[in-house]
Design an enzyme around this catalytic site. Structure first.
Site, mmCIF file in Angstrom:
data_model
loop_
_atom_site.group_PDB
_atom_site.id
_atom_site.type_symbol
_atom_site.label_atom_id
_atom_site.label_comp_id
_atom_site.label_asym_id
_atom_site.label_seq_id
_atom_site.Cartn_x
_atom_site.Cartn_y
_atom_site.Cartn_z
ATOM 1 N N GLU A 212 -8.833 -1.369 6.550
ATOM 2 C CA GLU A 212 -7.325 -1.553 7.021
ATOM 3 C C GLU A 212 -7.630 -1.321 8.693
ATOM 4 O O GLU A 212 -7.026 -2.450 9.549
ATOM 5 C CB GLU A 212 -6.452 -0.564 6.915
ATOM 6 C CG GLU A 212 -5.114 -0.393 7.459
ATOM 7 C CD GLU A 212 -3.841 0.462 6.851
ATOM 8 O OE1 GLU A 212 -4.441 1.299 6.111
ATOM 9 O OE2 GLU A 212 -2.822 0.434 7.403
ATOM 10 N N GLN B 158 0.826 -1.208 -0.044
ATOM 11 C CA GLN B 158 0.010 -0.037 0.131
ATOM 12 C C GLN B 158 0.971 1.266 0.007
ATOM 13 O O GLN B 158 1.408 1.752 1.120
ATOM 14 C CB GLN B 158 -0.977 0.098 1.181
ATOM 15 C CG GLN B 158 -1.741 1.115 1.134
ATOM 16 C CD GLN B 158 -2.590 1.166 2.866
ATOM 17 O OE1 GLN B 158 -1.903 0.855 3.853
ATOM 18 N NE2 GLN B 158 -3.784 1.504 2.834
HETATM 19 C C1 LIG Z 1 4.562 -0.776 11.458
HETATM 20 C C2 LIG Z 1 4.051 0.097 10.297
HETATM 21 C C3 LIG Z 1 3.600 -0.247 8.982
HETATM 22 C C4 LIG Z 1 3.097 0.524 8.266
HETATM 23 N N1 LIG Z 1 2.855 0.088 7.010
HETATM 24 C C5 LIG Z 1 2.420 1.019 6.013
HETATM 25 C C6 LIG Z 1 2.078 0.653 4.766
HETATM 26 O O1 LIG Z 1 2.073 -0.402 4.317
HETATM 27 N N2 LIG Z 1 1.589 1.848 3.836
HETATM 28 C C7 LIG Z 1 1.714 2.996 4.199
HETATM 29 O O2 LIG Z 1 1.125 3.798 3.453
HETATM 30 N N3 LIG Z 1 1.765 3.638 5.454
HETATM 31 C C8 LIG Z 1 2.111 2.514 6.436
HETATM 32 N N4 LIG Z 1 2.693 2.937 7.601
HETATM 33 C C9 LIG Z 1 2.455 4.692 8.024
HETATM 34 C C10 LIG Z 1 1.552 4.675 8.847
HETATM 35 O O3 LIG Z 1 0.177 4.693 8.337
HETATM 36 C C11 LIG Z 1 1.906 6.268 9.315
HETATM 37 O O4 LIG Z 1 2.968 6.140 10.114
HETATM 38 C C12 LIG Z 1 0.772 7.011 10.328
HETATM 39 O O5 LIG Z 1 -0.523 7.142 9.396
HETATM 40 C C13 LIG Z 1 1.186 8.353 10.854
HETATM 41 O O6 LIG Z 1 1.579 9.242 10.078
HETATM 42 P P1 LIG Z 1 3.086 9.740 10.263
HETATM 43 O O7 LIG Z 1 4.024 8.651 10.614
HETATM 44 O O8 LIG Z 1 3.335 10.620 9.198
HETATM 45 O O9 LIG Z 1 2.804 10.425 11.556
HETATM 46 P P2 LIG Z 1 2.268 12.107 11.788
HETATM 47 O O10 LIG Z 1 1.071 12.166 10.895
HETATM 48 O O11 LIG Z 1 3.330 13.059 11.162
HETATM 49 O O12 LIG Z 1 1.966 12.220 13.279
HETATM 50 C C14 LIG Z 1 2.992 12.413 14.231
HETATM 51 C C15 LIG Z 1 1.955 12.607 15.495
HETATM 52 O O13 LIG Z 1 1.242 13.598 15.584
HETATM 53 C C16 LIG Z 1 -0.063 13.160 15.815
HETATM 54 N N5 LIG Z 1 -1.144 14.014 14.958
HETATM 55 C C17 LIG Z 1 -0.942 14.282 13.723
HETATM 56 N N6 LIG Z 1 -1.896 14.943 13.306
HETATM 57 C C18 LIG Z 1 -2.973 15.220 14.330
HETATM 58 C C19 LIG Z 1 -4.090 15.629 14.618
HETATM 59 N N7 LIG Z 1 -4.814 16.361 13.755
HETATM 60 N N8 LIG Z 1 -4.553 15.571 15.921
HETATM 61 C C20 LIG Z 1 -3.964 14.706 16.905
HETATM 62 N N9 LIG Z 1 -2.912 14.528 16.739
HETATM 63 C C21 LIG Z 1 -2.361 14.327 15.517
HETATM 64 C C22 LIG Z 1 0.074 11.650 15.317
HETATM 65 O O14 LIG Z 1 -1.042 11.013 15.866
HETATM 66 C C23 LIG Z 1 1.295 11.222 15.788
HETATM 67 O O15 LIG Z 1 1.113 11.153 17.198
HETATM 68 C C24 LIG Z 1 3.006 1.946 8.825
HETATM 69 C C25 LIG Z 1 3.444 2.371 9.919
HETATM 70 C C26 LIG Z 1 3.975 1.655 10.767
HETATM 71 C C27 LIG Z 1 4.317 1.909 12.007
#
Ligand SMILES: Cc1cc2nc3c(=O)[nH]c(=O)nc-3n(C[C@H](O)[C@H](O)[C@H](O)COP(=O)(O)OP(=O)(O)OC[C@H]3O[C@@H](n4cnc5c(N)ncnc54)[C@H](O)[C@@H]3O)c2cc1C
Length: 400
Positions: free
Chosen positions: A237, A115
């Site tokens: 998901e 994905q």
């Molecule tokens: C093991 C693992 C597998 C994954 N596999 C996939 C995959 O196959 N494909 C894929 O596309 N992605 C994948 N991901 C990515 C995952 O979907 C993202 O890490 C997740 O959506 C968070 O985005 P970010 O890491 O950019 O954090 P950010 O969005 O930058 O967030 C950082 C922090 O800020 C908080 N935050 C952000 N916005 C808000 C808000 N509006 N209100 C309150 N808090 C907020 C978040 O909750 C978090 O604590 C995977 C992640 C992991 C850990």
């Protein structure tokens, strides 16, 4: 019941499949293909698409009968994104040609999926993503040319196909300028770089896309309608983590109970209280998951899936912490910290230390707990929505 008849008919179909393909003498892949063609892959899939349009609760009957006859399974742990996210998305939004091409090898595990959603600047704010898809010419069915970077792409190194959401119109507000595609992971211009996780594994990757050509026939849904398709994938998901039918006391809580039995010398009243509380929580979560499974079966994954995923993450982290506390120093020993490609296996088969470290990802993957709380607040409890100042601004004019 369209196409399938009742339970008796289902048993007859299972018998007919076993008569046609003896699991003892048929290659596993061949058996799985025949099973798909017999409509016994997922009985709730449509007729002609691996299923019989039946109530999904009947699947267990089929699985049990086939397993008792020694038939091979389709190894869902290895194809978690394909089965959990790609299949329901394709079924909901794909054309008949797309279903013909992708569904069968997806289900049999011959082709794995990943994905391509998250980007370095677009995780929780997924609709803000920057990967672009531009048509090569004016023809309505012209190829698309994709450029950008994705991150955290689970199984990208093994996948044959990817679900991709890309920006096709930067001049409209962010949610409206997205389009959804399937991408061939073997296409020129795709570079996959592994990322090492806290467990030592490289379960996910960075994926760089440089002038990757995607045929218009691989577009899922209308141009500019990618957000609605993406929402469908994300809802599936979230429920993916929580909706499986699990026997009472199985999974991580079962591992702790086992450790409790095996280590009477470590028991304290405090640990016993924690174990009892978590056992009850796990049972509540299991029953809620069963209910959610029924909702999904009725075609409504719904925002309740977000609440269930939130609780799953909390519970799994609490359970794996208790397990380490119970095992003492032994629990912290971690046998293998070499970088390695993962073999996706049920958590119960791993070490307690691995379970503890891997559970840290539960509150991030598939939507962070903070975002899920927002969804529950807004869509389940009806509380006021978070201010969204960028809702009506063209994506190209947003600060980045
Ligand atoms: C093991 C693992 C597998 C994954 N596999 C996939 C995959 O196959 N494909 C894929 O596309 N992605 C994948 N991901 C990515 C995952 O979907 C993202 O890490 C997740 O959506 C968070 O985005 P970010 O890491 O950019 O954090 P950010 O969005 O930058 O967030 C950082 C922090 O800020 C908080 N935050 C952000 N916005 C808000 C808000 N509006 N209100 C309150 N808090 C907020 C978040 O909750 C978090 O604590 C995977 C992640 C992991 C850990």
């Amino acid at each position: 019941m369209p196409g399938g008849g009742g339970v008796t008919d289902l048993s007859a179909r299972v018998d007919a499949l076993l008569a046609q393909c003896d699991p003892a003498t048929t290659a596993p892949q061949e058996f799985l293909r025949a099973r798909f063609d017999a409509g016994l892959a997922r009985v709730d899939y449509p007729v002609g698409r691996g299923g019989l349009g039946l109530d999904p609760v009947l699947q267990e009957t089929v699985d049990r009968a086939l397993s008792a006859a020694g038939a091979p399974g389709n190894d869902p742990d290895n194809n978690v994104i394909g089965l959990g996210m790609a299949a329901p998305t394709l079924l909901a939004f794909g054309t008949p040609e797309q279903l013909d091409r992708w569904l069968r090898p997806l289900w049999t595990g011959e082709e794995l999926w990943c994905q391509l959603f998250s980007e370095p600047g677009a995780g929780s704010d997924l609709a803000g993503l920057a990967t672009s898809a531009v048509r090569d010419g004016d023809a309505p069915d012209a190829d698309w040319v994709v450029n950008g970077q994705k991150v955290w792409t689970t199984l990208a190194h093994q996948a044959r196909w990817a679900l991709l959401v890309a920006r096709t119109d930067p001049t409209v507000p962010k949610h409206r300028g997205l389009t959804y595609f399937v991408v061939d992971m073997q296409a020129p211009g795709i570079e996959i770089r592994p990322l090492r996780q806290i467990t030592g594994e490289t379960e996910f990757n960075e994926v760089f896309l440089t002038d990757v050509r995607v045929p218009d026939a691989y577009r899922i849904g209308a141009v500019g309608a990618g957000w609605a398709v993406t929402q469908g994938t994300l809802m599936n998901e979230r429920v993916q983590y929580t909706s499986g039918p699990a026997p009472r006391g199985s999974g991580p809580i079962g591992c702790v109970v086992e450790a409790w039995r095996a280590h009477p010398e470590q028991r304290t009243a405090g640990l016993q209280t924690r174990l009892l509380e978590l056992w009850v929580d796990a049972e509540v979560a299991r029953l809620a998951a069963a209910r959610l499974g029924q909702q999904i079966a009725a075609g409504q994954p719904g925002p309740e899936g977000s609440a269930a995923k939130l609780e799953y993450a909390r519970l799994n982290q609490a359970i794996s912490s208790l397990e380490l506390d119970l095992l003492g120093d032994d629990g912290l020993r971690y046998a293998d910290y070499t970088t390695r490609m993962p073999v996706m296996e049920p958590e119960e088969t791993k070490e307690p230390g691995w379970r503890y470290l891997r559970s840290r990802a539960n509150s991030i993957e598939g939507g962070t707990s903070e975002i899920l709380r927002n969804i529950v607040a807004e869509r389940v409890l009806g509380l006021p929505a978070e201010p969204r100042a960028d809702k009506n601004t063209a994506w190209k004019d947003l600060p980045r």
